[in-house]
Scaffold this motif. Structure first.
Motif, PDB file in Angstrom:
ATOM      1  N   LEU A 107      32.244  62.152  40.050  1.00 32.36           N
ATOM      2  CA  LEU A 107      32.108  63.763  39.715  1.00 32.36           C
ATOM      3  C   LEU A 107      31.374  64.046  39.282  1.00 32.36           C
ATOM      4  O   LEU A 107      30.184  63.637  39.990  1.00 32.36           O
ATOM      5  CB  LEU A 107      32.560  62.914  37.456  1.00 32.36           C
ATOM      6  N   LYS A 108      31.138  65.758  39.330  1.00 30.89           N
ATOM      7  CA  LYS A 108      29.445  66.601  38.960  1.00 30.89           C
ATOM      8  C   LYS A 108      28.555  65.520  38.856  1.00 30.89           C
ATOM      9  O   LYS A 108      27.550  65.794  39.133  1.00 30.89           O
ATOM     10  CB  LYS A 108      30.283  68.101  39.451  1.00 30.89           C
ATOM     11  N   SER A 109      29.192  65.318  37.436  1.00 34.05           N
ATOM     12  CA  SER A 109      27.985  64.545  36.759  1.00 34.05           C
ATOM     13  C   SER A 109      27.523  63.151  36.646  1.00 34.05           C
ATOM     14  O   SER A 109      26.466  63.154  36.177  1.00 34.05           O
ATOM     15  CB  SER A 109      28.593  64.538  35.525  1.00 34.05           C
ATOM     16  N   THR A 110      28.206  63.356  38.557  1.00 35.71           N
ATOM     17  CA  THR A 110      27.259  61.904  38.676  1.00 35.71           C
ATOM     18  C   THR A 110      25.500  62.462  38.936  1.00 35.71           C
ATOM     19  O   THR A 110      25.082  63.023  40.038  1.00 35.71           O
ATOM     20  CB  THR A 110      27.839  61.561  40.031  1.00 35.71           C
ATOM     21  N   VAL A 111      24.795  61.638  38.407  1.00 38.51           N
ATOM     22  CA  VAL A 111      23.359  61.538  38.938  1.00 38.51           C
ATOM     23  C   VAL A 111      22.988  61.623  40.334  1.00 38.51           C
ATOM     24  O   VAL A 111      23.149  60.659  41.529  1.00 38.51           O
ATOM     25  CB  VAL A 111      21.984  60.495  37.818  1.00 38.51           C
ATOM     26  N   PRO A 112      21.853  62.265  40.933  1.00 36.80           N
ATOM     27  CA  PRO A 112      20.616  62.434  41.484  1.00 36.80           C
ATOM     28  C   PRO A 112      21.326  60.876  43.013  1.00 36.80           C
ATOM     29  O   PRO A 112      21.718  61.414  44.093  1.00 36.80           O
ATOM     30  CB  PRO A 112      20.008  63.310  42.061  1.00 36.80           C
ATOM     31  N   SER A 113      20.730  60.132  41.556  1.00 36.70           N
ATOM     32  CA  SER A 113      20.284  58.945  43.287  1.00 36.70           C
ATOM     33  C   SER A 113      21.632  58.027  43.166  1.00 36.70           C
ATOM     34  O   SER A 113      21.895  57.825  44.541  1.00 36.70           O
ATOM     35  CB  SER A 113      19.915  57.855  42.052  1.00 36.70           C
ATOM     36  N   LYS A 114      22.626  58.265  42.411  1.00 33.67           N
ATOM     37  CA  LYS A 114      23.775  57.568  42.297  1.00 33.67           C
ATOM     38  C   LYS A 114      25.027  58.377  43.544  1.00 33.67           C
ATOM     39  O   LYS A 114      25.947  58.020  44.652  1.00 33.67           O
ATOM     40  CB  LYS A 114      24.490  57.658  41.257  1.00 33.67           C
ATOM     41  N   TYR A 115      24.586  59.699  43.137  1.00 27.78           N
ATOM     42  CA  TYR A 115      25.145  61.199  44.504  1.00 27.78           C
ATOM     43  C   TYR A 115      24.797  60.186  46.223  1.00 27.78           C
ATOM     44  O   TYR A 115      25.290  60.183  46.719  1.00 27.78           O
ATOM     45  CB  TYR A 115      24.474  62.362  44.684  1.00 27.78           C
ATOM     46  N   ILE A 116      23.786  60.516  46.319  1.00 27.65           N
ATOM     47  CA  ILE A 116      22.814  59.867  47.447  1.00 27.65           C
ATOM     48  C   ILE A 116      23.264  58.540  48.055  1.00 27.65           C
ATOM     49  O   ILE A 116      23.602  57.929  48.947  1.00 27.65           O
ATOM     50  CB  ILE A 116      20.868  59.863  47.671  1.00 27.65           C
ATOM     51  N   ASP A 117      23.130  56.998  47.078  1.00 27.48           N
ATOM     52  CA  ASP A 117      23.680  56.230  47.620  1.00 27.48           C
ATOM     53  C   ASP A 117      25.046  56.594  47.793  1.00 27.48           C
ATOM     54  O   ASP A 117      26.455  55.669  49.085  1.00 27.48           O
ATOM     55  CB  ASP A 117      23.667  55.349  46.914  1.00 27.48           C
ATOM     56  N   ALA A 118      26.349  57.471  47.125  1.00 29.01           N
ATOM     57  CA  ALA A 118      28.015  57.246  47.251  1.00 29.01           C
ATOM     58  C   ALA A 118      27.677  57.928  49.009  1.00 29.01           C
ATOM     59  O   ALA A 118      29.201  57.301  49.946  1.00 29.01           O
ATOM     60  CB  ALA A 118      28.308  58.307  46.609  1.00 29.01           C
ATOM     61  N   ILE A 119      27.237  59.593  49.366  1.00 30.33           N
ATOM     62  CA  ILE A 119      26.881  59.800  50.998  1.00 30.33           C
ATOM     63  C   ILE A 119      26.824  58.106  51.543  1.00 30.33           C
ATOM     64  O   ILE A 119      27.300  58.613  52.792  1.00 30.33           O
ATOM     65  CB  ILE A 119      25.715  60.671  50.588  1.00 30.33           C
ATOM     66  N   ARG A 120      26.263  58.150  51.287  1.00 30.40           N
ATOM     67  CA  ARG A 120      25.157  56.985  52.605  1.00 30.40           C
ATOM     68  C   ARG A 120      26.870  55.906  52.682  1.00 30.40           C
ATOM     69  O   ARG A 120      26.371  55.547  53.559  1.00 30.40           O
ATOM     70  CB  ARG A 120      24.075  55.725  52.223  1.00 30.40           C
TER      71      ARG A 120
END
Length: 216
Positions: A107-120
């Protein structure tokens, strides 16, 4: 010692969101945005010209939708992980994206740090999902009326069954390697054999088949 970059190509139609995600990627150690596009026109050409490790795809794109784009990417670049992003939680869209070959869903509401973790995580072979999305996926599998495949003996080795079970649990290749005390390349080799035996081409298909046929 330099940190290996994870190169992300972004497809997002909203300019402010696109620029914000670009900034997050370029300011995060180990990440860079290798391309950012407002639509999926000339998709194959753009991917061919981009130096990328992961595709970050908005599900609601003008013209060619994100779901259609995933299907095209799977046909042309079967090994490129695709992480979907959306403001919606519609079950039909989630299911369509997964069936098209998406590797994860945020979800786009995901906080930036979780975004980065998910991409990794998706770059390492995992299938990250926002908790609310994961709950919906499990609900869909639970209530979906699907038939068990007629062929139930896929001749998986004990190690392959073990790795398949960890894929079902959502572990990335790297985490599987650490848990089983084997190297990343060995995990990758086992997963390729699993795909071949199950007649699938991606993690989501393997997990779906494993659940349908109670292989783990």
């Amino acid at each position: 010692m330099s940190i290996p970059l994870i190169k992300v190509t972004l497809f997002e139609d909203k300019k402010d969101t696109r620029e914000s995600i670009q900034a997050i990627l370029n300011c995060s150690p180990g990440f860079t945005c290798s391309g950012a596009f407002a639509n999926c026109n000339n998709l194959v050409k753009r991917l061919t010209e981009s130096d990328l490790d992961v595709v970050l795809m908005d599900i609601q794109m003008p013209g060619i939708s994100g779901i259609e784009a995933v299907a095209i990417i799977r046909q042309q670049y079967s090994d490129v992980p695709v992480l979907m992003q959306t403001v919606f939680e519609e079950e039909s869209k989630i299911f369509a994206a997964i069936c098209a070959g998406a590797n994860g869903y945020l979800l786009k509401s995901t906080v930036p740090s979780k975004y980065i973790d998910a991409i990794r995580e998706v770059a390492e072979g995992g299938s990250p999902m926002s908790p609310v999305i994961a709950a919906k996926v499990l609900k869909m599998f639970k209530h979906q009326n699907v038939q068990v495949d007629s062929i139930t003996d896929y001749n998986l080795s004990s190690r392959e069954q073990e790795i398949l079970g960890l894929l079902v649990d959502g572990l990335s290749y790297k985490l599987i390697a650490g848990k089983l005390f084997i190297n990343y390349e060995t995990v990758h080799s086992h997963v390729k054999n699993i795909y071949k035996k199950l007649h699938v081409s991606c993690v989501n298909e393997a997990v779906s088949k494993a659940i349908r046929n109670k292989l783990v």
